[in-house]
Design a protein around this motif. Structure first.
Motif, PDB file in Angstrom:
ATOM      1  N   ALA A 113       0.603  -1.513  -0.251  1.00 16.09           N
ATOM      2  CA  ALA A 113      -0.118  -0.336  -0.146  1.00 16.09           C
ATOM      3  C   ALA A 113       0.686   1.251  -0.133  1.00 16.09           C
ATOM      4  CB  ALA A 113      -1.057   0.255   1.208  1.00 16.09           C
ATOM      5  N   PHE A 114       2.048   1.098   1.117  1.00 16.30           N
ATOM      6  CA  PHE A 114       2.942   2.516   0.907  1.00 16.30           C
ATOM      7  C   PHE A 114       3.687   2.642  -0.468  1.00 16.30           C
ATOM      8  CE2 PHE A 114       2.208   1.940   5.778  1.00 16.30           C
ATOM      9  CZ  PHE A 114       1.291   3.326   6.169  1.00 16.30           C
ATOM     10  N   ARG A 115       3.644   1.573  -1.213  1.00 16.86           N
ATOM     11  CA  ARG A 115       4.700   1.867  -2.172  1.00 16.86           C
ATOM     12  C   ARG A 115       4.074   2.186  -2.740  1.00 16.86           C
ATOM     13  NH1 ARG A 115       7.543  -4.269  -2.474  1.00 16.86           N
ATOM     14  NH2 ARG A 115       9.520  -3.908  -0.739  1.00 16.86           N
ATOM     15  N   GLY A 116       2.131   2.222  -3.539  1.00 14.73           N
ATOM     16  CA  GLY A 116       1.403   2.287  -3.830  1.00 14.73           C
ATOM     17  C   GLY A 116       1.634   3.985  -4.127  1.00 14.73           C
ATOM     18  N   SER A 161      -5.557   4.698  -6.896  1.00 13.17           N
ATOM     19  CA  SER A 161      -6.343   4.686  -5.586  1.00 13.17           C
ATOM     20  C   SER A 161      -7.242   3.211  -5.257  1.00 13.17           C
ATOM     21  CB  SER A 161      -7.263   5.806  -5.515  1.00 13.17           C
ATOM     22  OG  SER A 161      -8.166   6.158  -4.157  1.00 13.17           O
ATOM     23  N   GLU A 162      -7.031   2.904  -5.927  1.00 12.05           N
ATOM     24  CA  GLU A 162      -7.729   1.550  -5.479  1.00 12.05           C
ATOM     25  C   GLU A 162      -6.517   0.602  -5.248  1.00 12.05           C
ATOM     26  OE1 GLU A 162     -10.113  -1.914  -4.762  1.00 12.05           O
ATOM     27  OE2 GLU A 162     -10.650   0.420  -5.290  1.00 12.05           O
ATOM     28  N   THR A 163      -5.357   0.391  -5.377  1.00 15.96           N
ATOM     29  CA  THR A 163      -4.634  -0.013  -5.266  1.00 15.96           C
ATOM     30  C   THR A 163      -3.757  -0.372  -3.912  1.00 15.96           C
ATOM     31  OG1 THR A 163      -3.550  -0.100  -7.311  1.00 15.96           O
ATOM     32  CG2 THR A 163      -1.894  -0.657  -6.010  1.00 15.96           C
ATOM     33  N   ILE A 164      -3.809   0.843  -3.806  1.00 15.22           N
ATOM     34  CA  ILE A 164      -4.108   1.236  -2.381  1.00 15.22           C
ATOM     35  C   ILE A 164      -4.943   1.147  -1.112  1.00 15.22           C
ATOM     36  CG2 ILE A 164      -3.919   2.981  -0.660  1.00 15.22           C
ATOM     37  CD1 ILE A 164      -2.210   5.243  -2.548  1.00 15.22           C
ATOM     38  N   PHE A 222      -5.217  -1.439   1.487  1.00 23.19           N
ATOM     39  CA  PHE A 222      -5.039  -1.282   2.993  1.00 23.19           C
ATOM     40  C   PHE A 222      -5.830  -1.964   3.443  1.00 23.19           C
ATOM     41  CE2 PHE A 222      -2.814   2.830   2.654  1.00 23.19           C
ATOM     42  CZ  PHE A 222      -1.829   2.670   3.642  1.00 23.19           C
ATOM     43  N   LYS A 223      -7.371  -2.693   2.655  1.00 20.93           N
ATOM     44  CA  LYS A 223      -8.452  -3.464   3.218  1.00 20.93           C
ATOM     45  C   LYS A 223      -7.896  -4.427   3.411  1.00 20.93           C
ATOM     46  CE  LYS A 223     -12.485  -5.326   1.614  1.00 20.93           C
ATOM     47  NZ  LYS A 223     -13.411  -5.328   0.364  1.00 20.93           N
ATOM     48  N   ARG A 224      -7.344  -5.212   3.272  1.00 24.91           N
ATOM     49  CA  ARG A 224      -6.561  -6.654   3.196  1.00 24.91           C
ATOM     50  C   ARG A 224      -5.798  -6.475   4.156  1.00 24.91           C
ATOM     51  NH1 ARG A 224      -3.629  -6.789  -0.606  1.00 24.91           N
ATOM     52  NH2 ARG A 224      -5.038  -7.844  -2.545  1.00 24.91           N
TER      53      ARG A 224
END
Length: 575
Positions: A185-188, A223-226, A230-232
């Motif tokens: 997520a942070f890499r995204g 945005s969806e990648t992040i 995060f959701k996972r």
């Protein structure tokens, strides 16, 4: 890496040192309270000794107050140390980036540098605060609580000998999975910031080509990648609470069963069993917090590496602080100069030029012929890969970089104005410029006619990016700003492309007549802008194809003649 980052604590070292001390004292007081409560129950209440109850109760109040005080002070010092640490990192990052050459910025990319100064610094700040606060509090709490369980419960400590390893394994498995999700997520954020930056910077182009839907799709994808990562991670983290509650209730059942039996045979008091319940909560919560710290530190490790990478990068261009500060004149020599942006690319190939001080030089050539790259070497925006560039008779690398750039003004096609007033923007060229000097520079750049018709004249407001001015107006203001530096060399890289031919001619006439000692280099796709130059340089495929006056090139150079005839038929030349 750690040495690089921790050296940025600097003036906040004392707060970083005080915090762990406060955490140890807070934990000591907090762990003491359950034992004092056990004494009240087992000794004071059971014997109806109210004086003891009052004395121990008062001690509990003191211990609670001290624990609260130490905790508040520790939280304050931790916040001050971590916020100051992050502030120092941002300052040093920004200062380092300001020293970067264009090649260094290209290496990292603008969006990546923004991510490092925002998201990555925030991650490091949180990790540092956890490191000096929770990294001390949780392990110490765990150790102290285990000692007190063994002291008060004896054999009941065996319950924790089973529960703690089981809880630790479950916590490890959960955090192992969440670490992967949070790291991704942070890499995204790099790609997310790149999309945002590109679209906000080029919003006019996006709207002009009606590409809002397409760009919105790119934004949503980043945005969806992040969001999905995060959701996972949060979904897996949600298992933590029911897991720990299960372990807690199992411990409570075991403690209640075995504790009751010990009380019945007189080997334990009721108060001691009550204290063990409290220590159980402290032990399990410290395990969870320790796990969270480990995950946060592992997640922020990537951020630490990225920040340290920038801080440890040695700028590829030596600013030569002890170099020559006086530029003799505006003469320019390219001595067998070659240049490439990468190891396998070659944009300029064996350039040899001799430009006299005070000359007006025109440069033309097809897109990609190396015109902008050529003039970038004069102000040392890049350094030549091979050969030498001489200004005022000296290699540009022999000069102090600031001194050199103060004598070379570059006006680009894509100009930038900053929020403020016109006068404030002009004084970027010379902070000490008087109103008369500003007006004189605007006269040369043909900016005075439209500025003086505005209600507030030179005090008129400039929106961010100069959005309240037309392209031609911005170009003229930027030319005036460059002239205010009073440089020895003025480079105009297609900087009159948005100006009509009449105004363009007026600017060139003023430059020739009013600033005669200034070496002027004009890059243009429009032959009318360079026809009256002392020399015209024709570039092709990264090399100088020909040099001469307009009439000489028209006679001997087929490419120049074709361009002239094309623009003449197209009506792009002045009569």
């Amino acid at each position: 890496m750690l040495k690089t980052l921790l050296s940025r604590v600097r003036e906040y070292k004392k707060y970083a040192f005080i915090t762990p001390v406060m955490m140890v004292l807070e934990v000591a007081m907090e762990v003491l309270i359950p034992t004092l409560m056990a004494i009240i129950v087992d000794t004071g209440v059971s014997t109806n000794d109210m004086s003891m109850v009052m004395r121990i109760g008062f001690a509990i109040i003191i211990a609670a107050f001290l624990s609260l005080s130490f905790g508040v002070v520790g939280a304050w010092t931790a916040s001050k140390a971590s916020a100051g640490f992050a502030s120092n990192i941002r300052k040093d990052l920004y200062a380092k980036i300001m020293d970067f050459s264009f090649a260094d910025v290209d290496k990292f990319s603008t969006s990546s540098l923004i991510t490092r100064m925002t998201t990555d610094v925030q991650n490091v700040q949180m990790s540092f605060q956890m490191m000096i606060r929770i990294c001390f509090r949780s392990p110490i709490m765990f150790i102290f609580a285990i000692i007190m369980v063994y002291h008060n419960g004896g054999v009941l400590s065996l319950v924790f000998a089973v529960a703690i390893p089981l809880a630790a394994v479950c916590i490890f498995l959960i955090f192992r999975r969440t670490h992967i999700s949070f790291t991704n997520a942070f890499r995204g954020y790099d790609s997310f910031n790149r999309v945002v930056q590109e679209n906000l910077t080029g919003i006019r182009t996006v709207k002009a080509y009606v590409r809002e839907d397409e760009q919105l799709g790119k934004f949503e994808e980043a945005s969806e990648t992040i969001r999905s990562n995060f959701k996972r991670g949060q979904t897996i983290m949600a298992l933590m609470n029911p897991l720990m509650m299960t372990v807690t209730y199992c411990c409570m059942i075991a403690l209640s069963y075995f504790g009751a039996r010990l009380i019945n045979i007189g080997h334990m008091g009721t108060g001691e069993l009550m204290s063990i319940y409290t220590y159980m909560g402290q032990i399990l919560s410290s395990l969870v917090m320790t796990g969270m710290v480990i995950v946060m530190l592992s997640i922020s490790h990537a951020s630490m590496v990225r920040i340290a990478e920038v801080l440890n990068t040695k700028p590829s261009m030596d600013i030569n602080p002890d170099g020559e500060t006086a530029v003799k004149d505006g003469s320019i020599v390219f001595d067998h100069v070659s240049f490439g942006y990468g190891k396998n690319s070659k944009v300029l190939n064996d350039i040899n030029l001799d430009i006299k001080s005070g000359q007006m030089i025109g440069i033309i050539g097809n897109t990609g012929s190396g015109k902008t790259t050529l003039i970038s070497l004069i102000a040392r925006l890049y350094d030549a890969t091979q050969g030498r560039v001489l200004v005022g008779g000296r290699d540009v690398r022999d000069y102090n970089l600031t001194a050199l750039r103060n004598e070379v003004s570059v006006v680009l096609q894509k100009n930038t104005l900053f929020s403020g007033t016109i006068a404030e923007n002009m004084r970027w060229g010379n902070p000490e410029a008087t109103d008369e000097e500003i007006k004189a520079a605007c006269d040369v750049a043909s900016a005075s006619p439209f500025v003086e018709t505005m209600n507030d004249g030179y005090d008129s407001h400039v929106e961010q990016g100069g959005t309240n001015f037309s392209g031609g107006q911005k170009q003229r203001l930027c030319i005036a700003r460059a002239l205010l530096k009073k440089p020895k060399i003025l480079i105009m890289d297609d900087s009159t492309s948005a100006v009509d031919t009449t105004t363009d001619a007026q600017i060139r006439k003023a430059l020739r007549e009013d600033v005669k000692d200034l070496t002027k280099i004009i890059i243009s796709q429009r032959l009318s802008s360079v026809m009256d130059a002392d020399q015209i340089i024709v570039m092709k495929n990264g090399a100088v194809e020909d040099v001469g006056t307009h009439s000489e090139l028209l006679e001997r150079n087929a490419d120049y003649r074709d361009l002239y005839e094309t623009q003449t038929r197209g009506g792009n030349l002045d009569d």
